[in-house]
Design an enzyme around this catalytic site. Sequence first.
Site, mmCIF file in Angstrom:
data_model
loop_
_atom_site.group_PDB
_atom_site.id
_atom_site.type_symbol
_atom_site.label_atom_id
_atom_site.label_comp_id
_atom_site.label_asym_id
_atom_site.label_seq_id
_atom_site.Cartn_x
_atom_site.Cartn_y
_atom_site.Cartn_z
ATOM 1 N N HIS A 188 -1.142 -0.007 -10.168
ATOM 2 C CA HIS A 188 -1.811 -0.918 -9.228
ATOM 3 C C HIS A 188 -2.451 -2.099 -9.963
ATOM 4 C CE1 HIS A 188 -3.766 -1.038 -4.984
ATOM 5 N NE2 HIS A 188 -3.467 -2.258 -5.420
ATOM 6 N N ARG A 211 0.844 -1.185 0.000
ATOM 7 C CA ARG A 211 0.000 0.000 0.000
ATOM 8 C C ARG A 211 0.881 1.237 0.000
ATOM 9 N NH1 ARG A 211 -3.524 -2.658 -1.576
ATOM 10 N NH2 ARG A 211 -5.672 -2.870 -0.833
ATOM 11 N N GLU A 245 -4.296 7.229 -4.881
ATOM 12 C CA GLU A 245 -4.566 6.661 -6.208
ATOM 13 C C GLU A 245 -5.975 7.037 -6.670
ATOM 14 O OE1 GLU A 245 -4.057 2.456 -5.947
ATOM 15 O OE2 GLU A 245 -2.017 2.575 -5.183
#
Length: 333
Positions: A294, A247, A276
């Site tokens: 991601h 993360r 994000e």
Amino acid sequence: MNSSDQTIATPRRRLLITGVPPQKVIDRAEASFDVTLWREPTPIGARLAGEAQGHDAVLVMPGDKLDAACIGALPRSVQVLATYSVGFDHIDLAAATARRLPVFNTPDVLTESVADLALFLILAAARDTTSAERTLREGRWGPWAPTSMLGRSLQDQRLGIFGMGRIGQAIARRALAFGMQLHYHNRSRLPAEREAGAVFHDTLEGMLAQSDVLCICAPSTPELRNAVDARRVACLPRGAMVVNVARGDLVDEPALFAAVHEGRVGAIGFDVYRNEPRIDPRWLDLPHATLLPHIGSATTEVRTAMGMTALDGVESHFAGRPAANLLNPETCH
């Protein structure tokens, strides 16, 4: 026909999915529920309460931020939540628990996929493939020279794994095939048979000092936010590589930017970031950086399995069956 011969159909439960999953997941969901799909490309956010009216269950995406106010505003018809992710830092779990709202996630199914991507990022950082590809695409590829586009071999490089859970252990198994030396830091030491020969460090600083490559795999918790800050980056050997598949909030981003520009960190490979998808634009100016949006779980097989696991949890709740992917089992008491 006598009234005794008549049967009254039980209304099907309604499920809101705040995204569009693979077709196999949609088919499975529609076999059990009346399904509403949120087809807009933006997160549902504050509109969730209104859209969820009349629904019995909601399956949210990782980009949907469900804070205490959002959960408190959910209509009383909603009896269960699920998230299309392993991580659940986007959901105020305490608020859901206080409302006695079960929350399910999708553990286990993406371990191997994320570990594959971590090894890709380690290799890309070591060989600086992003810079090499840019050289080719921009027409700057010249004659062969012994010192052009040099990277590093992984053989005998020390890999420090921060967070030796399922994903960390899967990365360790892969790294052994490349001849890397393994070190790890975890809340507690693993049994020897699960360490893959890795050296345990009871402090993060101790492991960092022995890490030519740092791979971040730890969970996002309040205690670990900004764990990789300027002080800890300074513990790394000069020129170390940093990879993150966990993360973004585990890393103090400005501290990392400074370390890359100073040469203290030699290369990076990141799949996760703060805020994000609107990441800090300074990421895009970093040298020797492989940056991905991601995609750790982004295979057809894994995204399908994630949806099926989330649906397993929702269905188990309505059937009164226990489920291993229930995040707040106290809601069942």
